[in-house]
Design an enzyme around this catalytic site. Structure first.
Site, PDB file in Angstrom:
ATOM      1  N   GLU A   1       0.947  -1.172  -0.026  1.00 33.35           N
ATOM      2  CA  GLU A   1      -0.135  -0.150  -0.162  1.00 33.35           C
ATOM      3  C   GLU A   1       0.747   1.365   0.115  1.00 33.35           C
ATOM      4  OE1 GLU A   1      -3.279   0.479  -0.350  1.00 33.35           O
ATOM      5  OE2 GLU A   1      -2.739   2.613  -0.219  1.00 33.35           O
TER       6      GLU A   1
ATOM      7  N   THR B   1      -5.909   1.789  -5.519  1.00 34.50           N
ATOM      8  CA  THR B   1      -5.492   0.325  -5.288  1.00 34.50           C
ATOM      9  C   THR B   1      -6.270  -0.638  -6.385  1.00 34.50           C
ATOM     10  OG1 THR B   1      -5.512   0.710  -3.064  1.00 34.50           O
ATOM     11  CG2 THR B   1      -5.470  -1.566  -3.680  1.00 34.50           C
TER      12      THR B   1
ATOM     13  N   HIS C   1      -1.369   3.605   4.766  1.00 34.36           N
ATOM     14  CA  HIS C   1      -2.326   4.344   4.020  1.00 34.36           C
ATOM     15  C   HIS C   1      -2.570   5.633   4.674  1.00 34.36           C
ATOM     16  CE1 HIS C   1      -6.016   5.433   2.182  1.00 34.36           C
ATOM     17  NE2 HIS C   1      -5.972   4.437   1.158  1.00 34.36           N
TER      18      HIS C   1
ATOM     19  N   ASP D   1       1.473   0.063  -5.195  1.00 31.17           N
ATOM     20  CA  ASP D   1       0.210   0.118  -5.849  1.00 31.17           C
ATOM     21  C   ASP D   1       0.003   1.530  -6.506  1.00 31.17           C
ATOM     22  OD1 ASP D   1      -0.417   1.550  -3.149  1.00 31.17           O
ATOM     23  OD2 ASP D   1      -2.442   0.362  -3.213  1.00 31.17           O
ATOM     24  N   HIS D   2       0.503   2.674  -5.723  1.00 36.05           N
ATOM     25  CA  HIS D   2       0.251   4.130  -6.305  1.00 36.05           C
ATOM     26  C   HIS D   2       0.925   5.075  -5.348  1.00 36.05           C
ATOM     27  CE1 HIS D   2      -2.568   4.558  -3.048  1.00 36.05           C
ATOM     28  NE2 HIS D   2      -3.198   3.167  -3.421  1.00 36.05           N
TER      29      HIS D   2
HETATM   30  C1  GP9 Z   1      -8.853  -0.277   0.720  1.00 34.95           C
HETATM   31  C2  GP9 Z   1      -7.694  -0.293   0.355  1.00 34.95           C
HETATM   32  C3  GP9 Z   1      -7.061   1.204   0.241  1.00 34.95           C
HETATM   33  O1  GP9 Z   1      -9.550  -1.444   0.563  1.00 34.95           O
HETATM   34  O2  GP9 Z   1      -7.481  -0.772  -0.976  1.00 34.95           O
HETATM   35  O3  GP9 Z   1      -7.575   1.913  -0.814  1.00 34.95           O
HETATM   36  P1  GP9 Z   1      -6.898   3.014  -1.672  1.00 34.95           P
HETATM   37  O4  GP9 Z   1      -7.450   4.481  -1.029  1.00 34.95           O
HETATM   38  O5  GP9 Z   1      -5.389   2.976  -1.519  1.00 34.95           O
HETATM   39  O6  GP9 Z   1      -7.314   2.982  -3.143  1.00 34.95           O
HETATM   40 MN    MN Z   2      -3.716   1.836  -2.107  1.00 31.90          MN
END
Ligand code: GP9
Ligand code: MN
Length: 633
Positions: A254, A298, A413, A472-473
């Site tokens: 994440e 994500t 996150h 992921d980003h």
């Molecule tokens: C939530 C997780 C985080 O289930 O995938 O989401 P994001 O805000 O990073 O897209």
């Molecule tokens: Mn994410």
């Protein structure tokens, strides 16, 4: 009441209030909607009102009392049915109804039976508003004033209704910024917009994509296929099948960006375990790998991984096109005898995952219900990564092998908060609390990944698996450029900002022994073919835009979802063509033009496949268009 006359539209007023309150009581009793503060509670309370004012307000257009009452009753019945339908559905699926589920019942087993089994006599209470309205119609005597429901009164009424709607939307925006473009969680939508507005919104989204789908036909695919074929890369002979037959474990890291790896913050190492991995003999590490996600964050990265196509420019494809036909990596692995699943300790409706995973052919989703979150094991968005990985590995011991499992971490996150005991390093000291805390949560994520490797070894799952990990980003947006400049010791130009979109990509093959750092420039769209080739599965007949990073023929050309791009020579950002080595604008700006054109073309092809649901016309076994009678409606 019988003798005294009440104001003219008393029944209307009673109807609005009765359904409003019934809805709120149902929210509180039939669904488990998480409320964190008083403002959220207030929004929840307020949110049924705007739509009810509009819907019942239609009564003002009827002259006769009889017709007016009939109309009011009809609205009461419709709203109750919507509300109750969701109650019954929620009992079984802990989710709200979305239009496609009404047409895709086969996805969900025997919906009819399960719905029937969740209906009780006491449910009559959910229709309390209808009873109250009927009583009001019977006993309340309204004044029959001579003035006809004057147009100005009506106008005032609807202006008021609109004001309530905008007030509601304003509060929702304050509480949940970018609600409609970003947070596609049904619970969040119901919580902020209300049950009725949510359904209207859902109908809008679904009909928009249905209309585009209806207008599409298979012929559009010919051009796309030609483009895809002419850009295909042959798999590398050495790496093809290097992990054949093993379990595949893909870990989504994440918000992890590459700039923290092999780097320090005020003298402290941020990612000790992953730093080691970059030098590890069983690991191929890609430091020049970029994320390509858009608003779907994500979920967009999951989409890139599974389909090798680009996510959408507006909205999250997980939410808008979950009914499409896809040729996912999971489906392919499933066809080769793998059991497939995703593990993520969050509500299953977040990003519409429960629906989308069905379409992607993923066998099972271990959502929050599959985890035990003990005392002190949750922080920020939910379950902490360390216990999450631990329990996920436990799940793996039960899975039928070979398996393909995907783990989505969560602790690192935004807003990057941690419990004291999980802070292994100090905060940074810039003017951005977000960036300051980011280093700590990244450090925690690193620790979690270490425990994941340990757990896999302990459970005897390590040797026979391949572990692929990707960021992921971005976690730190351009809003924190000043703080970022302080940390990196250089100004954040559009060039630097594009370079900050690098996320780590690891391919870890236990026993490989020839690990190295691979400088190849690539992006998330490349993950699908890179991984499938490692697993010894072909992709030459697939329609997708990625290329195998190990292939000699892999092209170094990464297209960001917003049209920026990176090649082996240039970085194109903010409409400026930069030299990738120096970070300075190149003299002849036109050198970027051909790439800019192709970037646009490729993004458009991808978009047209998704909007037209074109893969339903494609036979991936033989690479042919489907004949008319093979096509699904
Ligand atoms: C939530 C997780 C985080 O289930 O995938 O989401 P994001 O805000 O990073 O897209
Ligand atoms: Mn994410």
């Amino acid at each position: 009441m019988k003798n005294k006359e009440c104001p003219k539209h008393s029944v209307l007023a009673i109807a609005v209030i009765a359904t409003w309150l019934t809805t709120y009581v149902v929210y509180k009793t039939a669904f488990s909607i998480t409320i964190d503060n008083a403002l959220q509670e207030f929004i929840l309370f307020l949110n049924p009102l705007s739509l009810l004012l509009f819907a019942y307000g239609g009564a003002l257009f009827f002259k006769s009392k009889k017709a007016r009452n009939r109309y009011i009753l009809a609205i009461a019945v419709v709203t109750s049915v919507i509300l109750y339908g969701n109650v019954a559905f929620y009992r079984f699926f802990t989710d709200f109804i979305t239009l496609p589920v009404l047409f895709q019942t086969d996805n969900f087993g025997d919906l009819g039976n399960s719905a029937a089994a969740s209906i009780y006599w006491t449910d009559i209470l959910y229709f309390a508003d209808i009873i109250i309205i009927l009583l009001a119609m019977r006993f309340v005597k309204e004044k029959q004033s001579a003035v006809k429901s004057a147009a100005t009164h009506r106008k005032a009424y609807f202006v008021l209704s609109a004001a309530v709607l905008f007030f509601n939307l304003g509060l929702a925006e304050a509480e949940r910024p970018q609600l409609l473009t970003r947070s596609f969680d049904r619970e969040m939508l119901v919580k902020n917009l209300g049950m009725y507005n949510y359904h209207l919104y859902d109908v809008y989204i679904q009909s928009k994509s249905q209309a585009q789908r209806a207008l599409a036909d298979g012929s559009e695919l010919t051009e796309v296929t030609n483009y895809v074929r002419s850009n295909q890369a042959e798999p590398s002979e050495e790496m093809y099948g290097a992990a054949e037959g093993r379990n595949l474990i893909v870990v989504t890291l994440e918000s992890l960006q590459t700039f923290v790896l092999n780097n320090e913050m005020n003298g402290e190492t941020i990612t000790p375990f992953m730093n080691e991995l970059t030098q590890d003999e069983d690991t191929i590490y890609f430091p020049n790998f970029y994320h390509q996600t858009g608003l779907g964050k994500t979920s967009d990265s999951e989409f890139l991984l599974e389909t090798g196509m680009y996510p959408l420019s507006g909205g999250a494809v997980f939410f808008t096109h979950s009914g499409n036909t896809f040729n996912s990596m999971a489906e392919k692995m499933g066809n080769e005898g793998y059991t497939t699943n995703v593990q993520h300790a969050n509500t299953k409706s977040f990003w519409n995952r429960d629906m989308m995973y069905e379409s992607l052919g993923i066998d099972k989703f271990y959502d929050i219900q599959s985890y035990t979150v003990g005392e002190g094991q949750a922080v920020n968005w939910g379950m902490k990564d360390i216990p999450f990985f631990e329990q996920s590995v436990d799940h793996m011991t039960e899975m039928q092998q070979p398996f393909y499992t995907r783990l989505l971490s969560l602790t690192n996150h935004h807003p990057f908060t941690l419990d004291e005991e999980d802070k292994f390093i100090e905060e940074f000291d810039s003017n951005s609390g977000t960036l300051n805390r980011y280093f700590q949560t990244v450090r925690y994520l690193d620790e979690a990944v270490k425990t994941l490797f340990d757990d896999l070894k302990e459970q005897g799952l390590y040797e026979n698996s391949i572990i692929v990990m990707y960021g992921d980003h971005y976690g730190i947006s351009d809003n924190h450029n000043e703080a970022m400049a302080q940390y990196l010791g250089k100004e954040i130009t559009p060039y630097e900002s594009a370079q900050l979109q690098k996320v780590p990509f690891f391919v870890h093959i236990p026993g490989y022994e020839k690990g190295y750092v691979d400088e190849e420039i690539g992006g998330q769209v490349d993950m699908r073919s890179t991984i499938l080739h490692l697993m010894g599965m072909e992709t030459e007949k697939d329609i997708q835009f990625g290329g195998d990073l190990f292939s000699e023929e892999h092209e170094e050309f990464v297209i960001f979802r917003d049209g920026r791009f990176v090649t082996d020579e240039y970085v194109y950002a903010a409409n400026v063509c930069y030299d990738i080595e120096t970070g300075e604008p190149v003299e002849d700006q036109s050198v970027c033009d051909p790439y800019a054109e192709r970037a646009l073309e490729e993004l458009q092809y991808s978009e047209s496949i998704i909007n037209g649901d074109l893969l339903r016309f494609y036979e991936e076994e033989n690479g042919q268009l489907k004949t008319l009678d093979e096509q699904q409606p």
